[in-house]
Design a protein around this motif. Structure first.
Motif, short mmCIF file in Angstrom:
data_model
loop_
_atom_site.label_atom_id
_atom_site.label_comp_id
_atom_site.label_asym_id
_atom_site.label_seq_id
_atom_site.Cartn_x
_atom_site.Cartn_y
_atom_site.Cartn_z
N ILE A 58 44.85 36.89 43.47
CA ILE A 58 44.21 37.62 44.56
C ILE A 58 45.20 37.71 45.72
N ALA A 59 45.54 38.94 46.12
CA ALA A 59 46.41 39.16 47.27
C ALA A 59 45.51 39.34 48.49
N ALA A 60 45.53 38.36 49.40
CA ALA A 60 44.57 38.32 50.50
C ALA A 60 45.26 38.45 51.85
N GLU A 61 44.60 39.16 52.76
CA GLU A 61 45.14 39.33 54.11
C GLU A 61 45.25 37.98 54.82
N ASP A 62 44.21 37.16 54.70
CA ASP A 62 44.21 35.81 55.28
C ASP A 62 43.61 34.89 54.23
N THR A 63 44.44 34.09 53.60
CA THR A 63 43.96 33.27 52.48
C THR A 63 42.90 32.26 52.92
N ARG A 64 42.99 31.79 54.17
CA ARG A 64 41.99 30.84 54.65
C ARG A 64 40.62 31.50 54.77
N ASN A 65 40.61 32.72 55.28
CA ASN A 65 39.35 33.45 55.42
C ASN A 65 38.78 33.80 54.06
N THR A 66 39.64 34.27 53.16
CA THR A 66 39.18 34.67 51.82
C THR A 66 38.71 33.46 51.02
N GLN A 67 39.28 32.29 51.28
CA GLN A 67 38.86 31.11 50.54
C GLN A 67 37.39 30.79 50.76
N LYS A 68 36.89 31.07 51.96
CA LYS A 68 35.46 30.85 52.23
C LYS A 68 34.61 31.73 51.32
N LEU A 69 35.07 32.98 51.14
CA LEU A 69 34.36 33.91 50.25
C LEU A 69 34.43 33.42 48.81
N LEU A 70 35.61 32.99 48.39
CA LEU A 70 35.79 32.50 47.02
C LEU A 70 34.92 31.27 46.76
N ASN A 71 34.85 30.38 47.73
CA ASN A 71 34.02 29.19 47.56
C ASN A 71 32.55 29.56 47.40
N HIS A 72 32.11 30.53 48.21
CA HIS A 72 30.70 30.93 48.16
C HIS A 72 30.32 31.48 46.80
N PHE A 73 31.22 32.23 46.19
CA PHE A 73 30.91 32.86 44.89
C PHE A 73 31.54 32.11 43.71
N GLU A 74 32.03 30.90 43.97
CA GLU A 74 32.60 30.04 42.94
C GLU A 74 33.71 30.75 42.16
N ILE A 75 34.61 31.37 42.91
CA ILE A 75 35.75 32.06 42.32
C ILE A 75 36.96 31.14 42.45
N GLU A 76 37.62 30.84 41.35
CA GLU A 76 38.71 29.87 41.34
C GLU A 76 40.09 30.51 41.21
N THR A 77 40.16 31.82 41.26
CA THR A 77 41.43 32.53 41.11
C THR A 77 42.40 32.16 42.23
N LYS A 78 43.66 32.00 41.87
CA LYS A 78 44.70 31.64 42.84
C LYS A 78 44.95 32.79 43.80
N GLN A 79 45.27 32.44 45.06
CA GLN A 79 45.55 33.45 46.08
C GLN A 79 47.04 33.48 46.44
N ILE A 80 47.44 34.65 46.99
CA ILE A 80 48.76 34.79 47.59
C ILE A 80 48.57 35.62 48.86
N SER A 81 49.25 35.26 49.94
CA SER A 81 49.06 35.98 51.20
C SER A 81 49.73 37.36 51.14
N PHE A 82 49.04 38.35 51.67
CA PHE A 82 49.59 39.71 51.75
C PHE A 82 49.02 40.35 53.01
N HIS A 83 49.86 40.41 54.07
CA HIS A 83 49.39 40.94 55.34
C HIS A 83 50.47 41.82 55.97
N GLU A 84 50.17 42.39 57.13
CA GLU A 84 51.06 43.38 57.74
C GLU A 84 52.43 42.82 58.09
N HIS A 85 52.56 41.51 58.21
CA HIS A 85 53.83 40.92 58.63
C HIS A 85 54.73 40.50 57.46
N ASN A 86 54.22 40.58 56.22
CA ASN A 86 55.07 40.16 55.10
C ASN A 86 55.13 41.20 53.98
#
Length: 292
Positions: A43-71
């Motif tokens: 999962i390429a996420a804008e903010d991995t900390r924010n997205t982790q809350k969503l993943l926890n809620h839906f019991e999604i265990e897929t690994k994240q990588i940060s992808f935002h306007e600065h990188n």
């Protein structure tokens, strides 16, 4: 021409899924979005900390990588290589649709260039959610998103929009709302009808509807909290700008005066005339000010 068959079994690469996330209410997450994020390799996420809350809620265990306007410069080649290796990547922003006022577009274009399938999922979008409840004509509409932060740039952009008949859609943060409303009033006028749509889908969702003048009065006496969508009615009585008529009957200076009479500042009127004739601004400026 580039043709994509999204689910062709002969595709030799992985797939980039563009996954919308809720704009406030987690119940707006679709079953398909949850399924895609669970099955993705990354999962390429804008903010991995924010997205982790969503993943926890839906019991999604897929690994994240940060992808935002600065990188993006660093990250896009890495993601493209992983997709070429056959991985499936789900790209998400903090809220709503990827690429809409959020990162994503550059990755999409890179995938298209590399002939990697790009599959969009439908889902929450703040602009359209606000539009249909605004009370202002929902179509046609012109989505702008966030205006520039500098007043000079804001005025320039709004001057380009002042004659558009379509309903206008803007996004704005709470600490900039009042200043933006005042700029909208200065360029579009007091009486233009608008709707402030606050905290959409959340507990404190609110709609404030009225003229720009009325909305400024509301914002000036209120502690402003929450993210806003601003829906503004289109211009039903635009300044007449039939270029054939202007070219046939008016000089460049007279055309500038015509736009000034319609409410534009001098410099913006000069820019508009120069643009309509594909001339450098300096040429029109010199003629208008009689500089030889």
């Amino acid at each position: 021409m580039i043709t994509q068959k999204s689910f062709d079994p002969k595709n030799k690469f992985g797939t980039l899924y563009l996954v919308p996330t809720p704009i406030g209410n987690l119940a707006d997450m679709t079953f398909r979005a949850v399924s895609v994020m669970k099955q993705a390799d990354l999962i390429a996420a804008e903010d991995t900390r924010n997205t982790q809350k969503l993943l926890n809620h839906f019991e999604i265990e897929t690994k994240q990588i940060s992808f935002h306007e600065h990188n993006t410069v660093q990250r896009i080649p890495e993601l493209i290589n992983r997709l070429k290796d056959g991985l499936t990547i789900a790209q998400v922003s903090d809220a709503g649709m990827p690429s809409i006022s959020d990162p994503g577009h550059e990755l999409v274009t890179a995938c298209i260039k590399a002939q990697i399938p790009v599959v969009p999922l439908p889902g929450a979008n703040a602009g359209l959610t606000a539009l249909i409840a605004s009370g202002i004509s929902p179509q046609p509409f012109y989505f702008y998103g966030f205006l520039p932060r500098k007043p000079k740039d804001q005025r320039h952009e709004l001057t380009e929009l002042v004659d558009r008949p379509e309903t206008l859609i803007f996004y704005e943060a709470p600490h900039r709302l009042l200043k933006t409303l005042k700029m909208l009033q200065a360029v579009l006028g007091d009486s233009r009808m608008a709707s402030l749509c606050r905290e959409l889908t959340k507990k404190h969702e609110e709609f404030i509807r009225g003229s720009l003048e009325q909305l400024i009065a509301w914002a000036d006496g209120t502690t402003i909290r929450g993210e806003f969508v601003i829906i503004v009615s289109g211009n039903q009585h635009p300044v007449q700008t039939d270029q054939d008529e202007l070219i046939a009957n008016l000089s460049l200076s007279q055309q500038v005066d015509r736009f000034i009479e319609g409410g534009l500042p001098v410099n913006e009127a000069i820019k508009k005339v120069a643009k309509s004739h594909h001339l450098r601004k300096q040429i029109v400026y010199n003629e208008y000010h009689q500089i030889k």
